[in-house]
Write a protein that holds these residues in place. Structure first.
Motif, PDB file in Angstrom:
ATOM      1  N   ALA A  86      36.979  14.856  10.835  1.00 45.24           N
ATOM      2  CA  ALA A  86      37.029  16.267  10.443  1.00 45.24           C
ATOM      3  C   ALA A  86      38.433  16.828  10.643  1.00 45.24           C
ATOM      4  N   PHE A  87      39.073  16.458  11.747  1.00 43.55           N
ATOM      5  CA  PHE A  87      40.445  16.906  12.021  1.00 43.55           C
ATOM      6  C   PHE A  87      41.398  16.387  10.949  1.00 43.55           C
ATOM      7  N   PHE A  88      41.327  15.100  10.659  1.00 46.46           N
ATOM      8  CA  PHE A  88      42.226  14.529   9.664  1.00 46.46           C
ATOM      9  C   PHE A  88      41.985  15.127   8.280  1.00 46.46           C
ATOM     10  N   ASP A  89      40.732  15.408   7.944  1.00 42.29           N
ATOM     11  CA  ASP A  89      40.455  16.040   6.650  1.00 42.29           C
ATOM     12  C   ASP A  89      41.163  17.385   6.542  1.00 42.29           C
ATOM     13  N   ARG A  90      41.155  18.158   7.632  1.00 35.15           N
ATOM     14  CA  ARG A  90      41.850  19.449   7.625  1.00 35.15           C
ATOM     15  C   ARG A  90      43.357  19.252   7.461  1.00 35.15           C
ATOM     16  N   SER A  91      43.906  18.296   8.192  1.00 35.82           N
ATOM     17  CA  SER A  91      45.347  18.058   8.138  1.00 35.82           C
ATOM     18  C   SER A  91      45.783  17.553   6.769  1.00 35.82           C
ATOM     19  N   ILE A  92      45.002  16.655   6.192  1.00 34.48           N
ATOM     20  CA  ILE A  92      45.327  16.130   4.870  1.00 34.48           C
ATOM     21  C   ILE A  92      45.282  17.250   3.835  1.00 34.48           C
ATOM     22  N   ALA A  93      44.324  18.157   3.968  1.00 34.47           N
ATOM     23  CA  ALA A  93      44.261  19.305   3.053  1.00 34.47           C
ATOM     24  C   ALA A  93      45.500  20.176   3.187  1.00 34.47           C
ATOM     25  N   ILE A  94      45.988  20.381   4.408  1.00 37.15           N
ATOM     26  CA  ILE A  94      47.215  21.148   4.626  1.00 37.15           C
ATOM     27  C   ILE A  94      48.393  20.451   3.944  1.00 37.15           C
ATOM     28  N   ALA A  95      48.486  19.130   4.116  1.00 33.37           N
ATOM     29  CA  ALA A  95      49.584  18.376   3.506  1.00 33.37           C
ATOM     30  C   ALA A  95      49.543  18.472   1.984  1.00 33.37           C
ATOM     31  N   GLN A  96      48.368  18.306   1.427  1.00 31.51           N
ATOM     32  CA  GLN A  96      48.254  18.336  -0.029  1.00 31.51           C
ATOM     33  C   GLN A  96      48.520  19.732  -0.584  1.00 31.51           C
TER      34      GLN A  96
END
Length: 280
Positions: free
Chosen positions: A165-175
């Motif tokens: 869940a944490f990585f999904d949030r971070s990846i969304a920020i990056a994208q």
């Protein structure tokens, strides 16, 4: 997702994660890092250490100006820049052939480091402490290393699910900032808000993290959990660190952030040849 066979630019390195493990050498320009605090804070000492790490086989040099050890004193932006920029400029001037990474969670520190010639942003807070850091990276199309670090566990979620869940949030920020998926590297954050059992669960379950489709960086070097398992002080944890990273290589990790580059160059070369004899 780009997949682990996709070629990825890391500064001067063209890299395929499935074919070539990378060694990231640590350069702490800090007075209080847990293992080597104060040794390389001067630019000339940092440069000498960078040369040594490059000669030993480091592919990436990770430069950090703020310790993340427990109870470390926070560093403001101006002090962090005063520590890292002289070291970065001295290392870049020597053209050691390594990619350079800035270990920071502050957007302006990342931006200034990238402007000075750094290639990679390594954020221990996974782009979530200062989300503008993702834009700073995107402005230079710099790869980002997204480290997992949460101060509270979420009720009802196991550790791996919470990390996802944490990585999904971070990846969304990056994208959202404009970074493509081939600019994203994940780090499970060994030792960051995690106890011994957590670290062992993560390292034993790396196949699940690899299955998320992004290259995985492992940072176990000299950490407290290795001391807990071996009874060794930080400077004497190289053998335990090597063991953890050889096993992580077998499970699919592809970047290894370490203090002891020479030992890991040999260990990973031997382990890689055994795991893939046709490629040796």
């Amino acid at each position: 997702m780009p997949g682990l066979d996709a070629a990825r630019p890391l500064g001067p390195i063209q890299w395929r994660p499935s074919q070539m493990p990378l060694i990231m050498g640590i350069i702490n320009v800090t007075p209080d890092s847990f293992s080597d605090g104060g040794q390389f804070i001067a630019a000339d000492a940092a440069l000498a250490h960078a040369r040594q790490l490059a000669d030993q086989g480091a592919h990436i040099l990770d430069i950090g100006g703020e310790s993340t050890r427990p109870d470390a004193t926070p560093v403001n932006e101006s002090e962090e820049l005063a520590r890292v920029l002289p070291a970065i400029r001295a290392i870049i001037e020597q053209d050691l052939g390594c990619a350079l990474s800035i270990d920071t969670y502050k957007a302006n520190v990342a931006a200034k480091a990238l402007e000075a010639g750094v290639h990679i942003v390594n954020d221990v807070w996974g782009l979530q402490r200062d989300p503008d850091i993702a834009k700073a990276a995107a402005d230079h199309q710099a790869p980002v290393i997204i480290n997992h670090w949460e101060t509270e566990k979420q009720a009802g979620l196991g550790l791996i699910d919470q990390m996802k869940a944490f990585f999904d949030r971070s990846i969304a920020i990056a994208q959202a900032a404009g970074l493509s998926e081939d600019r994203i590297i994940l780090d499970p954050g060994i030792g960051f808000g995690k106890d011994l059992d957590d670290n062992l669960v993560i390292l034993n379950g790396l196949e699940t993290l690899i299955g998320w489709g992004y290259p995985l960086l492992i940072g176990t070097s000299r950490k407290r959990f290795i001391g807990a398992l071996t009874g060794r002080e930080a400077q004497d944890r190289v053998h335990g660190t090597v063991a953890s990273n050889v096993l992580a290589l077998e499970k699919g990790a592809s970047i290894f952030r370490v203090h002891d580059v020479a030992a890991h160059k040999d260990a990973l070369a031997v382990a890689g040849a055994i795991l893939n004899p046709q490629g040796s």
